[in-house]
Write an enzyme that holds these catalytic residues in place. Structure first.
Site, short mmCIF file in Angstrom:
data_model
loop_
_atom_site.label_atom_id
_atom_site.label_comp_id
_atom_site.label_asym_id
_atom_site.label_seq_id
_atom_site.Cartn_x
_atom_site.Cartn_y
_atom_site.Cartn_z
N ASN A 98 3.64 -10.20 -4.06
CA ASN A 98 2.48 -9.44 -4.49
C ASN A 98 2.65 -9.18 -6.00
O ASN A 98 3.62 -9.63 -6.60
CB ASN A 98 2.38 -8.14 -3.69
CG ASN A 98 0.95 -7.65 -3.55
OD1 ASN A 98 0.14 -7.82 -4.44
ND2 ASN A 98 0.65 -7.02 -2.42
N CYS A 135 0.84 -1.21 0.00
CA CYS A 135 0.00 0.00 0.00
C CYS A 135 0.87 1.25 0.00
O CYS A 135 1.93 1.28 0.63
CB CYS A 135 -0.89 0.03 1.25
SG CYS A 135 -2.01 -1.36 1.44
#
Length: 300
Positions: free
Chosen positions: A190, A128
């Site tokens: 990710n 994030c």
């Protein structure tokens, strides 16, 4: 033959979970996959307040996979605790809650809220953007990654898995940083940042311009990073990235993953996780492995 694995003190019935954001919180897939047969269900990212996500279009097909810029759309922690945890508790599987945030305070608020909830593990998404540091992801700087790990560990009552971004110079350094911060396990990778342009419209395919690339195209990169991370730390590694079959999952385990997480493949075949569980069991039988641990990291 024993399929169970122990991840940071939590026993899973087998080494297969699902990647956050590809399985909702289980309800959407319950008619296609038997949630009781999964080692764990990893939920979609949950924030302290509802997030609307990015503008559309935010998903595109690319060669060998897909690209998304959904932007972690989620209903927020209140709705998640009220609706999703009770649903998942109907099943005999472990619950891993993926946590997202835009500041250290955001993460800690969610982790603190989950401390007394009936969930088994937390996965902290440090890909994030850190709004207080100019939008650079927490997971792209070792010091920031270590700091956010230390911060959430102060509030966490469940084991903490730190989900690592591949968009870094050294995945081993990032893994060591979160281990130093107190991570109980790491998960990787990710998505890899990519871009697609429509040459006829002469515009970006995604409204966000860039998005996370996932699917079989990134699998070799993920295997390499799992190998490097598992050799750098002493905590368990959960491997993910382009796992489409049992063979892909086994490759991750041989590279050093104690468990695997299946993502994009769920969109292609909603029942793929069941085939992967069966395939790992068949491989163990054929190669005469009594436990999954005997397979972990044997390729050196």
């Amino acid at each position: 033959m024993n399929m169970t694995v122990n991840i940071a003190g939590v026993e899973w019935k087998n080494p297969v979970t699902v990647a956050s954001g590809t399985f909702g919180s289980g309800a959407e897939f319950a008619e296609y996959a038997d949630l009781n047969r999964l080692g764990a269900v990893t939920t979609k990212g949950v924030a302290n307040i509802p997030w609307t996500g990015n503008p559309t279009p935010r998903v595109a097909e690319v060669c060998g996979g897909m690209m998304n810029a959904v932007g972690l759309q989620n209903p927020g922690i209140d709705m998640f605790c009220e609706r999703d945890i009770p649903f998942l508790r109907q099943y005999d599987t472990k619950i891993i809650v993926n946590v997202c945030g835009k500041s250290e305070e955001d993460y800690c608020e969610v982790v603190h809220r989950l401390a007394d909830e009936d969930v088994d593990m937390l996965e902290i998404n440090i890909s994030c953007p850190n709004v207080k540091e100019g939008g650079i992801a927490f997971g792209q700087d070792p010091k920031a990654a270590e700091a956010i790990t230390k911060a959430v560990k102060k509030y966490a009552k469940q084991p903490v898995i730190m989900k690592l971004s591949p968009n870094v110079t050294s995945i081993a350094d990032m893994a060591k940083a979160v281990e130093a911060g107190g991570a109980d396990a790491v998960s990787l990778i990710n998505t890899i940042t990519g871009m697609k342009i429509d040459i006829e419209r002469k515009s970006f395919v995604l409204a966000n311009k860039t998005g996370g690339v996932s699917g079989p195209a990134i699998h070799p990169i993920a295997v390499r990073m799992v190998y490097e991370a598992s050799n750098a730390v002493n905590v368990p590694v959960i491997g993910m990235g382009g796992i489409m079959s049992a063979a892909d999952a086994i490759e991750m385990i041989l590279a050093g993953a104690s468990a695997v997480s299946v993502g994009t493949a769920n969109f292609h075949d909603p029942g793929v996780t069941m085939k992967i569980v069966d395939g790992i069991e068949d491989y163990m039988r054929r190669h005469r492995y009594e436990t999954v641990d005997e397979m972990v990291g044997i390729v050196r």
